[in-house]
Design an enzyme around this catalytic site. Structure first.
Site, PDB file in Angstrom:
ATOM      1  N   CYS A   1     -12.723  -7.796  17.881  1.00  0.00           N
ATOM      2  CA  CYS A   1     -12.241  -9.185  17.968  1.00  0.00           C
ATOM      3  C   CYS A   1     -11.045  -9.481  17.069  1.00  0.00           C
ATOM      4  O   CYS A   1     -10.614 -10.637  16.988  1.00  0.00           O
ATOM      5  CB  CYS A   1     -13.377 -10.147  17.647  1.00  0.00           C
ATOM      6  SG  CYS A   1     -14.729 -10.062  18.827  1.00  0.00           S
TER       7      CYS A   1
ATOM      8  N   HIS B   1     -13.350 -15.999  12.131  1.00  0.00           N
ATOM      9  CA  HIS B   1     -13.729 -15.498  13.453  1.00  0.00           C
ATOM     10  C   HIS B   1     -15.063 -16.122  13.826  1.00  0.00           C
ATOM     11  O   HIS B   1     -15.927 -16.345  12.984  1.00  0.00           O
ATOM     12  CB  HIS B   1     -13.828 -13.969  13.468  1.00  0.00           C
ATOM     13  CG  HIS B   1     -14.341 -13.471  14.781  1.00  0.00           C
ATOM     14  ND1 HIS B   1     -13.747 -13.812  15.975  1.00  0.00           N
ATOM     15  CD2 HIS B   1     -15.424 -12.708  15.095  1.00  0.00           C
ATOM     16  CE1 HIS B   1     -14.422 -13.261  16.968  1.00  0.00           C
ATOM     17  NE2 HIS B   1     -15.442 -12.590  16.464  1.00  0.00           N
TER      18      HIS B   1
ATOM     19  N   GLU C   1     -10.157  -6.369  24.051  1.00  0.00           N
ATOM     20  CA  GLU C   1     -11.225  -5.403  24.335  1.00  0.00           C
ATOM     21  C   GLU C   1     -11.356  -5.193  25.823  1.00  0.00           C
ATOM     22  O   GLU C   1     -12.177  -4.386  26.257  1.00  0.00           O
ATOM     23  CB  GLU C   1     -12.571  -5.929  23.818  1.00  0.00           C
ATOM     24  CG  GLU C   1     -12.694  -6.019  22.332  1.00  0.00           C
ATOM     25  CD  GLU C   1     -14.091  -6.455  21.927  1.00  0.00           C
ATOM     26  OE1 GLU C   1     -15.069  -5.981  22.536  1.00  0.00           O
ATOM     27  OE2 GLU C   1     -14.203  -7.266  21.002  1.00  0.00           O
TER      28      GLU C   1
END
Lengths: 345, 131
Positions: free
Chosen positions: A108, A232, A76
């Site tokens: 992500c 995650h 990102e």
């Protein structure tokens, strides 16, 4: 074939950030399950982190980098809006010019998206080896909850087809994707915006659970079939909760839960968690990995460790050693300088 | 601080991967690359060589008043590094909290070199990290 992780040495404690905004540090540490986060040096960015991780991956894989046919870098925080990070990485590891390369962005989960792309190229015999990297110097707006978690770090994985060099086999991967506006950053904006509590149930939990259940349905696996699970980890609490909802135990996720010590490294987070799990996994053991990227989607993988893994550990420095040794704490003013939030004019 | 694209591009291999050359006649290595070997003259047989990045600090100095391109970095350390393969290389020694001392071992890391203006190219290259 191999993997490499890089995390900058600098850390800032939750207490240091909470002091600036007059917030309750202990409450934040408990609610987010985070102690401190990593901070890049002044001369580090997503590209330098990606290169450091990629070089370690090549060293671990023990292959000639010129045989790598694809390099994908998910982030990102690509240093350029236009000019690929992947070309910098491929040049710095010495792949040669016959290589497919591209930058990816899916919040992500761009690193695991790259893993799926490389799998496809290998399975179709277009390349022998391919590399995916997830690397970020994560942004969090000052005073926002994200500021406590947005860290810096990355991981690189080299995939190849079969052979005695493989340390693990990806048995299956599926993705669950929808257009969910839970977190975003527009061109030119310095910091991401998010939907507050909306990022939880409709975003992280829905996609992570749906992708994982889809993987179960298509493989017949159930949580007890896995020795380890990696989710995650935007903070330390979400992966713990989602594991519980899916029927995994805290024992299954503890090795891959890294965010409490380094923060959320965005595109690097799931891959660093996987690397930390591979550091301790034994032959025949199974690992579930489900990433999540806002916007939103989740990639779920069933992975089985091969008998080669122990012999290949050699000089590989475990993730937990990388993040716990030689760390240096900075105060908030130095943190701002490293983040380039304050500059000399 | 303007970074010229052609100049940056020509030095990518050198700066990213510490690539010099070695004379196959006398086994002398050079960084940066030389066109003619100092020892062998016109009998030079120079071949490109990627150095390991490992070396020893020969000398160093602390920069307190930097040129404009390094304004965000000061104070910082510049060293003369004797590479394991022989050449002496000038480079930045990063602060990783390890002691910087003459005779200390170092290895290369990949970093941004300087502070650029917002629209300029970024210059990446090796720096040295004390071990």
């Amino acid at each position: 074939m191999g993997y490499g992780v890089y995390v900058p040495i600098y850390r800032i404690r939750v207490e240091e950030i909470a002091k600036v905004w007059n917030e309750d540090a202990e409450g934040i540490k408990t609610s987010l399950n985070i102690v401190e986060k990593s901070v890049q040096d002044k001369d580090e960015d997503a590209a330098t982190i990606a290169v450091q991780a990629a070089r370690r991956a090549v060293s671990h894989a023990g292959i000639d980098a010129r045989e790598i046919g694809a390099v994908y870098v998910g982030s990102e925080s690509h240093p350029y809006a236009v000019k690929p990070t992947a070309t910098i990485v491929k040049e710095a590891i010495g792949t040669g010019n016959r290589v497919m390369a591209a930058d990816l962005e899916f919040a992500c989960k761009a690193g695991t998206a790259g893993m799926q792309m490389v799998m496809g190229l290998i399975d179709s015999n277009m390349i022998k080896y391919g590399m995916t990297v997830g690397s970020d110097t994560a942004q969090g707006r000052p005073g926002d909850a994200l500021e406590y978690t947005a860290g810096a770090g990355g991981a690189a994985f080299i995939l190849g087809k079969g052979g005695s060099g493989n340390i693990a086999e990806i048995l299956k991967t599926v993705s669950f994707t929808s257009d969910t506006p839970d977190f975003w950053r527009k061109e030119g904006a310095s910091f991401p915006s998010h939907g507050g509590r909306f990022t939880g149930e409709p975003g992280y939990f829905n996609h992570t659970i749906s992708a994982t259940k889809m993987l179960f349905e298509e493989t017949g696996f159930k949580p007890s079939d896995f020795d380890y699970a990696v989710f995650h980890q935007p903070n330390g609490r979400f992966p713990t909760n989602v594991a519980k909802q899916l029927g995994f135990t805290s024992e299954q996720i503890k090795n891959g839960l890294i965010t409490p010590m380094i923060g959320n490294t965005y595109s690097g987070a799931s891959l660093i968690g996987l690397a930390a799990t591979l550091d301790v996994a034994m032959p025949g053991q199974k690992i579930l990995v489900t990433s999540f990227g806002s916007g939103a989607g989740s990639d779920s993988f069933a992975i089985e460790v091969t008998e080669n893994i122990e012999a290949r550990r050699g000089s590989l420095v475990p993730v937990r050693d990388i993040i716990s040794k030689n760390k240096t704490y900075v105060d908030y003013s130095i943190y701002l300088k490293h983040k380039k939030a304050i500059k000399k004019e | 601080m303007d970074v010229a694209p052609a100049s940056l591009w020509r030095k990518i291999n050198t700066r990213y991967n510490l690539v010099g050359n070695t004379c196959k006649n006398c086994n002398t290595s050079y960084f940066p690359q030389r066109v003619v070997c100092r020892n062998c003259g016109r009998k030079s047989k120079l071949e490109e060589r990627k150095f390991s990045g490992n070396g020893t600090i020969f000398s160093f100095t602390r920069i307190m008043v930097p040129p404009d391109a390094f304004r965000e970095d000061a104070p910082y350390t510049i060293g003369l590094i004797k590479l394991d393969e022989g050449p002496m290389v000038e480079g930045h020694i990063i602060d990783n909290c390890a002691e910087i001392k003459i005779g200390g071992k170092v290895k290369t890391v990949f970093r941004r070199m300087q502070t650029e203006d917002k629209e300029d190219l970024i210059r990446y290259q090796y720096k040295f990290e004390p071990l």
